[in-house]
Design a protein around this motif. Structure first.
Motif, short mmCIF file in Angstrom:
data_model
loop_
_atom_site.label_atom_id
_atom_site.label_comp_id
_atom_site.label_asym_id
_atom_site.label_seq_id
_atom_site.Cartn_x
_atom_site.Cartn_y
_atom_site.Cartn_z
N ALA B 80 -2.78 -0.03 3.26
CA ALA B 80 -3.56 -0.94 2.47
C ALA B 80 -2.53 -1.39 1.09
O ALA B 80 -3.23 -1.82 0.00
CB ALA B 80 -5.06 -1.08 2.10
N THR B 82 0.28 -2.61 -1.54
CA THR B 82 0.69 -3.78 -1.99
C THR B 82 2.04 -3.64 -2.76
O THR B 82 2.24 -2.38 -3.09
CB THR B 82 -0.19 -4.69 -2.79
OG1 THR B 82 -0.68 -3.89 -4.08
CG2 THR B 82 -1.34 -5.11 -2.07
N HIS B 84 3.53 -5.29 -5.56
CA HIS B 84 3.92 -6.10 -6.75
C HIS B 84 4.58 -5.54 -8.03
O HIS B 84 5.47 -6.23 -8.30
CB HIS B 84 2.49 -6.88 -7.46
CG HIS B 84 1.84 -7.67 -6.22
ND1 HIS B 84 0.44 -7.38 -5.81
CD2 HIS B 84 2.33 -8.19 -5.41
CE1 HIS B 84 0.02 -8.25 -5.03
NE2 HIS B 84 1.28 -9.00 -4.56
N ALA B 85 4.46 -4.28 -8.29
CA ALA B 85 5.09 -3.80 -9.29
C ALA B 85 6.70 -3.60 -8.85
O ALA B 85 7.39 -4.02 -9.72
CB ALA B 85 4.79 -2.25 -9.30
N ASP B 103 2.30 -0.23 -5.06
CA ASP B 103 1.17 -0.10 -6.01
C ASP B 103 0.26 1.05 -6.19
O ASP B 103 0.04 1.68 -7.02
CB ASP B 103 0.51 -1.56 -6.40
CG ASP B 103 1.51 -2.54 -6.28
OD1 ASP B 103 2.66 -2.57 -7.16
OD2 ASP B 103 1.12 -3.85 -5.73
N ARG B 104 -0.35 1.27 -5.13
CA ARG B 104 -1.21 2.56 -4.98
C ARG B 104 -0.33 3.61 -4.99
O ARG B 104 -0.80 4.78 -5.87
CB ARG B 104 -1.96 2.57 -3.55
CG ARG B 104 -2.76 1.42 -3.22
CD ARG B 104 -3.64 1.31 -2.09
NE ARG B 104 -4.33 0.20 -1.59
CZ ARG B 104 -5.63 -0.20 -2.24
NH1 ARG B 104 -5.87 0.83 -3.04
NH2 ARG B 104 -6.15 -1.40 -2.14
#
Lengths: 339, 339
Positions: B80, B82, B84-85, B103-104
């Motif tokens: 799960a 993402t 974005h960073a 991101d995680r």
């Protein structure tokens, strides 16, 4: 008029700046060239190190707002933001968990932290970040300057919510902890901008004030935003020395702030929570203060005489920044007041 | 049998470990107690600093895989996830852009980097991270140890893809750049684990080998995963000294690796790309090597005699880790080979 300098905090200042730029670039502010330079001297005293990252909330709010990256609902942080890193940090049990570090936002902090670690001063880092955000949108006519390159951190002395039955104890917490974790709802006794006595104005800050055609104090927090900028040794002197008029816009309408928590902080430092009270707190330049003029909201029209008696030009105009045009009108009224 | 130590790289080793634990805990590996301790000595030579963060791909792949956080499709990084960073870092123009920092996943690197900055060694940091991932799922019976607390970084000498018309120039790049950016598709000339001569085995690593009842070399990369673990001074000596049998599982089936890029790297160091070639490269403990036994895939049954001639016990069994049961069967066959 070719150059305007604004002393800004976060959301209030950034919103004002967006309207100001909207008005200036469209020729809606009489007396100001549409290509006038706008320099922002931004508060850095609520900067905080979180999870090893240097976070500069006011710089980023101004940068994202003017660069089109801000979340318009929250007023801070990035649009289309996700919070997965934050979730995971909490799952690791790492404190603090109360600060909203978004995934997109983290990239900004990573770039900033790495540049600071490499030895660049915050002003150079900010300029680098702004080459992404401001230059493509606004060209070279807008500059964002940290008030100082030195570390200044506002702490607030509060009643410790975890005090035991034997009595209320006080402790000092970072401003962000007071603001975000406690929502300014705990009793506060003092605001202490740690490190400010030894701070020097950042590169260009003094010149931005002394060489401007107009200096504006936007409706930012008078205590922890504008107050800390003014607290950097040399800034008040620059304001005293500049030939530019200095005009402020009240962030207090009626007996409360429009947004944020200025009311609570004004109470802490013993300033009356009213447009006139804040005007007297800033004071007239003619009497050792920082302002020549002060705009109050039409709600506070009755206080114009009191502000005038304090040595400031004053007028009551609508101060709700409901859209860019309304804000541009405020800027025009501010300029008109001190021209 | 109460304790098993596995020398692991990333995806191959982690997949093997998951099947091994599945088998052990369910009593599917004859001769091994269902509550036996499993210690993983993990490669850290492909660790890399990215955007100011310490990234440990093999440690994290093992940790996420055993802790249930791995993305099962990719085999690395978080489920799960993402990006974005990563998108934003690219928007800032910050290099490198070829590494997939989710991101995680970033949260793990933030916690690790902050603990390292605070002075904790990588082994202590890894233990702290594993208290989130391994303890709740597996109890205290599984321990993940970095091969060393010192910085070791594998670099690969490649033909510079940006060489000009005047001739091909060589340059050394971080293993991750060779692996991820170039997908191991550029000509490589040497593999250099920088810093390895001065590295010491991490806390517990030597004991994990000398005090184990069984040591397993899983189907991890023989050059840049197992090879670097063996390259830490003291590790080969521990393997020579242990009374435990040492058994390996071939990651080469037929003339190629099952997954990853072992083929390319074996070619660089001049080792024949075959199950037997890798067995000879590791060598028999009786003759100064590191293995007592070696499992090859049924496809490679013809090479059993050659491996046996090199002084190793050898058997051909199915080595495709198609599910946890199949992998547990491999582990049982490995143990059976050297008991």
């Amino acid at each position: 008029m070719r150059s305007i300098t604004v002393l800004s905090g976060g959301v209030g200042g950034a919103t004002f700046l967006r309207g100001l730029l909207h008005g200036v670039r469209r020729g809606l502010v009489p007396g100001v060239d549409s290509d006038a330079e706008v320099t922002v001297v931004a508060n850095t005293a609520d900067d905080i190190w979180l999870h090893g990252l240097k976070v500069c909330p006011d710089l980023d709010t101004v940068m994202y707002t003017l660069g089109g990256g801000i979340d318009p609902e929250r007023g801070w942080g990035r649009t289309a933001e996700t919070w997965h890193a934050k979730e995971e940090l909490a799952a690791y049990g790492v404190e603090p968990t109360w600060f909203g570090l978004g995934d997109r936002d983290i990239a900004t902090h990573l770039v900033r932290t790495q540049m600071l670690d490499a030895g660049y001063p915050l002003s150079a880092v900010t300029a680098a970040l702004c080459r992404r955000w401001l230059t493509p949108v606004l060209g070279d006519g807008v500059e964002l300057l940290p008030m100082t390159d030195e570390r200044v951190e506002t702490h607030v002395v509060i009643d410790d919510p975890e005090s035991g039955p034997e009595g209320v104890e006080r402790k000092a917490v970072h401003f962000q902890e007071y603001w975000i974790r406690h929502q300014a709802s705990v009793t506060a006794h003092a605001v202490v901008p740690i490190g400010i006595e030894d701070a020097r104005p950042g590169p260009g800050v003094v010149e931005a004030i002394t060489e401007a055609d107009l200096v504006i104090v936007p409706p930012s927090n008078p205590v922890v935003s504008v107050g800390t900028i003014l607290g950097v040794p040399g800034v008040r002197e620059a304001i005293a020395a500049t030939s530019a008029p200095v005009v402020g816009v009240s962030g207090i309408i009626g007996q409360d702030h429009v947004r944020g928590m200025a009311r609570q902080l004004l109470e802490v430092i013993g300033v009356e929570v009213s447009a006139a009270g804040v005007a007297e707190h800033y004071g007239a330049r003619a009497y050792g203060g920082v302002l020549d003029g002060w705009l109050v909201d039409t709600t506070d029209a009755a206080s114009v005489d009191r502000v005038t008696a304090a040595g400031l030009r004053c007028r009551a105009v609508p101060l709700w920044m409901i859209d860019h045009d309304a804000t541009a009108d405020m800027a025009a009224a501010a300029l008109d007041l001190v021209r």
